[in-house]
Structure formats: structure tokens, C-alpha cells
Write an enzyme that holds these catalytic residues in place. Structure first.
Site, PDB file in Angstrom:
ATOM      1  N   LEU A   4       0.862  -1.175   0.000  1.00 29.29           N
ATOM      2  CA  LEU A   4       0.000   0.000   0.000  1.00 29.29           C
ATOM      3  C   LEU A   4       0.899   1.225   0.000  1.00 29.29           C
ATOM      4  O   LEU A   4       1.975   1.209   0.610  1.00 29.29           O
ATOM      5  CB  LEU A   4      -0.877   0.051   1.262  1.00 29.29           C
ATOM      6  N   ASP A   5       0.467   2.292  -0.657  1.00 27.88           N
ATOM      7  CA  ASP A   5       1.246   3.525  -0.651  1.00 27.88           C
ATOM      8  C   ASP A   5       1.425   4.016   0.785  1.00 27.88           C
ATOM      9  O   ASP A   5       0.536   3.847   1.633  1.00 27.88           O
ATOM     10  CB  ASP A   5       0.535   4.614  -1.459  1.00 27.88           C
ATOM     11  N   ARG A   6       2.536   4.644   1.033  1.00 26.54           N
ATOM     12  CA  ARG A   6       2.864   5.096   2.395  1.00 26.54           C
ATOM     13  C   ARG A   6       1.798   5.987   3.035  1.00 26.54           C
ATOM     14  O   ARG A   6       1.488   5.822   4.220  1.00 26.54           O
ATOM     15  CB  ARG A   6       4.223   5.815   2.374  1.00 26.54           C
TER      16      ARG A   6
END
Length: 229
Positions: free
Chosen positions: A66-68
Site C-alpha cells: 500500500l502507498d505510504r
């Protein structure tokens, strides 16, 4: 203020001998990168090592990311038997991933299917959505439904048909509905914790070993807007 995960505050949604599912916080990075920041995968290893009093190295396989700045479900493999099977499930699109996104601008349609061609820019770490195919682009498809209207925002439920880089972020931006806090894709101001209002809400899949049908749901973060959903 964001609370980065540690082995003591880890939000475990599901755990058995073969897999573990975490509710990721804003700011957690799933796998190590050039920043050198401690990844969530290492935090999970520490948690498992302490909980089960394991000597030596703890096995953990990263299945997806998942994106940060996003939150929600991240699935890890705890055994070398489970990892390739989970990889195949994701590769063959045999999982169902549902996201919630908060946007300020109401989409034109209550529900719709979006199809774009995404071209990634490695330098800026962004993906631009095009309505027609362009060189080095990849087809991206999702559907969304407006599930709630808040005072100043709209909550969308998003189902992915493909898994492209920054897909939801770029496609929603392309229809004029960037995600709250997402400066990279056109929202006008950042969130206090540096995150964006995109949450991996639900994951549905067949267990790689037991073959049980699992539906895992991640509670939303504790901020005021999410708690209004």
C-alpha cells in the site's frame, strides 16, 4: 499526528500459522526502500518473534503493498508454502479488494466504471491517467459508488479491476475528484498527519492452505472525518 506501527501497537486483523493481516497506519512503509525507514514487514517480524518466542530469523513474505500515505489492509505470508500461492492469487486477480476514498468534489455520476491508460513517471513517482492509450501506458479499470455525503466531502467505495501504480489516486484525480490530502494528485491542502484519505477497507480471498473463504475488514482510522462515515 500519525502513529507509526511498532511491535507493541500493531493492529492485527487476522493471524494463523500461514498468514497475518495488518491494518496499516499512515506513514508505515510496507517494504524497505531508499528512505532507510523501518518497514512494516520488520515490525511484523519483531511482533511474531516476541509473541511466539522464535529463535533466529522469522520468515515473512511480502505479498502486496500500500502507498505510504494510505491506510488499511496489508497481507503477509508467514510460510514459504503460503507465499507463492498468495502471489498467484493476486497475479491472477482472484482476490477482491475494496477501498474507501474521501473526496471533496462530487463525481458526475453516483456510480461508474472508470477506464484509463496510466503512464508512470519514475522521476516524480506519479502516474498520469490518459483517456486513450499512449506509449508505455497500461490499461487501468475500477468502479466506484458514492456511499455517503458528509458536510464537505463524499465517501466513495472503490473496487479495483486492475492493480496499477497509484491507480485510484490518479483515476479519481482525472475525473476531478482528487482524494483528500493528496497534494501529488491535485488536492489543495495536505492532511495534518501527512496521509491521504484512502483506506484499503476489505479483502476477500481463499486461504492459500486451508482453502477457507476469508473476508477481512479493516476499521477506519480514528480521525473525525473517517469516524463520520
Amino acid at each position: 499526528m500519525k502513529v507509526i506501527s511498532t511491535k507493541d501497537n500493531l493492529d492485527v486483523l487476522y493471524e494463523d500459522n500461514h498468514i497475518i493481516v495488518i491494518n496499516k497506519r499512515v506513514g508505515d512503509i510496507v517494504q524497505g526502500d531508499k528512505t532507510g525507514d523501518k518497514p512494516l514487514s520488520d515490525v511484523v517480524k519483531e511482533y511474531l518473534k516476541e509473541k511466539y518466542n522464535k529463535p533466529g530469523n522469522v520468515y515473512l513474505g511480502v505479498v502486496h503493498r500500500l502507498d505510504r500515505p494510505t491506510t488499511g489492509i496489508v497481507l503477509f505470508a508467514r510460510t514459504s508454502k503460503a507465499l507463492p500461492r498468495l502471489n498467484d492469487l493476486f497475479k491472477n486477480r482472484e482476490t477482491k479488494k475494496t477501498y474507501w476514498a474521501v473526496v471533496k468534489n462530487k463525481p458526475e455520476n453516483e456510480t461508474d466504471t472508470l477506464v484509463h491508460y496510466l503512464k508512470r513517471n519514475e522521476k516524480s513517482n506519479t502516474s498520469r491517467a490518459h483517456t486513450k492509450e499512449v506509449p508505455n501506458s497500461k490499461k487501468a479499470s475500477l468502479d466506484y459508488t458514492i456511499i455517503k455525503a458528509l458536510n464537505n466531502y463524499y465517501v466513495l467505495e472503490v473496487n479495483l479491476h486492475t492493480g496499477r501504480h497509484h491507480q485510484i489516486r490518479s483515476q479519481l484525480s482525472a475525473i476531478g475528484s482528487p482524494i483528500k490530502g493528496d497534494l501529488k494528485y491535485g488536492f489543495d491542502r495536505s492532511n495534518p498527519d501527512g496521509g491521504i484519505h484512502l483506506h484499503a477497507r476489505k479483502l476477500e480471498f481463499v486461504h492459500p492452505v486451508t482453502k477457507e473463504h476469508l473476508i477481512i475488514t479493516a476499521p477506519v482510522p480514528s480521525d473525525t472525518i473517517w469516524q463520520s462515515v
